[in-house]
Design a protein around this motif. Structure first.
Motif, PDB file in Angstrom:
ATOM      1  N   VAL A   1       0.846  -1.193   0.000  1.00  0.00           N
ATOM      2  CA  VAL A   1       0.000   0.000   0.000  1.00  0.00           C
ATOM      3  C   VAL A   1       0.877   1.237   0.000  1.00  0.00           C
ATOM      4  N   VAL A   2       0.446   2.257  -0.730  1.00  0.00           N
ATOM      5  CA  VAL A   2       1.196   3.502  -0.787  1.00  0.00           C
ATOM      6  C   VAL A   2       0.308   4.657  -0.340  1.00  0.00           C
ATOM      7  N   LEU A   3       0.854   5.507   0.529  1.00  0.00           N
ATOM      8  CA  LEU A   3       0.208   6.755   0.915  1.00  0.00           C
ATOM      9  C   LEU A   3       0.868   7.883   0.130  1.00  0.00           C
ATOM     10  N   PHE A   4       0.061   8.677  -0.528  1.00  0.00           N
ATOM     11  CA  PHE A   4       0.555   9.807  -1.310  1.00  0.00           C
ATOM     12  C   PHE A   4       0.294  11.087  -0.512  1.00  0.00           C
ATOM     13  N   LEU A   5       1.354  11.840  -0.248  1.00  0.00           N
ATOM     14  CA  LEU A   5       1.280  12.990   0.652  1.00  0.00           C
ATOM     15  C   LEU A   5       1.522  14.302  -0.088  1.00  0.00           C
TER      16      LEU A   5
END
Length: 232
Positions: free
Chosen positions: A134-138
């Motif tokens: 999973v990737v969180l884009f900030l």
């Protein structure tokens, strides 16, 4: 008020004021038990049992009600009395709940530490039976713009392509990203493969100008930050 029914007792045998839908209207949804909420979603029981009894059997099929968020239609339809239509209703309700929680969290969730990232991810990822990457884009304020599952399956460098991750980061105008994956074994200790994948993503991020802030490995309600451990 909890209503105990014998297997052959039908909903029509329950006083109208004690039926789940009537109680929800009169007292609010928060007053209902898990069994009664599931009964409202199922709508009807079977010829031999009431909807409340069927709802109780649905709940008994899982360790906890939270497990419904990851259930499949195949698992639900193995429960006697739950056909495809009832399974679809339950799945739709679970998905609405997940989306409401996700949108509420994403609107105001700022990540300032590995603990913040782990707290954001832990509920969804600690109970998964397969590995999910999973990737969180900030944004520039370290606020979550978007969360996306990029890969499902055993983590290895042949599967995890930096281009897939950074393409999405460019699309979302992300300033930085945090990667995470879970270990279904419950032990979050990083493998050599985890470290290799992380280093490849760091190198790609330097080229793209999008920083990989951290790689969080989620275990059984515990985590490891590769940034904290000095692998980044």
């Amino acid at each position: 008020m909890h209503v105990d029914l014998q297997p052959k007792m039908m909903i029509r045998d329950v006083h109208i004021a004690d039926r789940p839908r009537e109680r929800l209207i009169r007292q609010g949804a928060e007053s209902l038990s898990n069994q009664e909420l599931i009964a409202i979603l199922l709508r009807t029981g079977t010829r031999k049992e009431s909807v409340l009894v069927l709802a109780n059997r649905v709940l008994s099929s899982f360790d906890k009600i939270q497990d419904l968020k990851d259930v499949t239609i195949e698992e639900l339809t193995t429960i006697n009395g739950v056909g495809e239509a009832k399974a679809v209703q339950l799945l739709a309700a679970a998905e609405i709940g997940k989306r409401l929680y996700q949108k509420h969290s994403e609107r105001r969730y700022t990540i300032r530490s590995p603990e913040d990232a782990a707290a954001y991810l832990m509920t969804d990822m600690s109970s998964l039976k397969q590995e999910h990457f999973v990737v969180l884009f900030l944004n520039v304020k370290n606020e979550v713009l978007h969360k996306q599952t990029i890969f499902i399956g055993s983590l290895n460098s042949a599967i995890v392509h930096p281009r897939e991750i950074y393409r999405e980061a460019v699309k979302r105008s992300a300033a930085s990203i945090i990667c995470s994956h879970n270990h279904p074994s419950g032990n979050p200790a990083p493998s050599p493969e985890d470290i290799e994948v992380t280093r490849r993503l760091i190198e790609a991020g330097l080229i793209m100008g999008i920083e990989l802030v951290d790689h969080i490995i989620i275990g059984d309600h515990k985590f490891i930050s590769l940034q904290e451990k000095g692998y980044m």
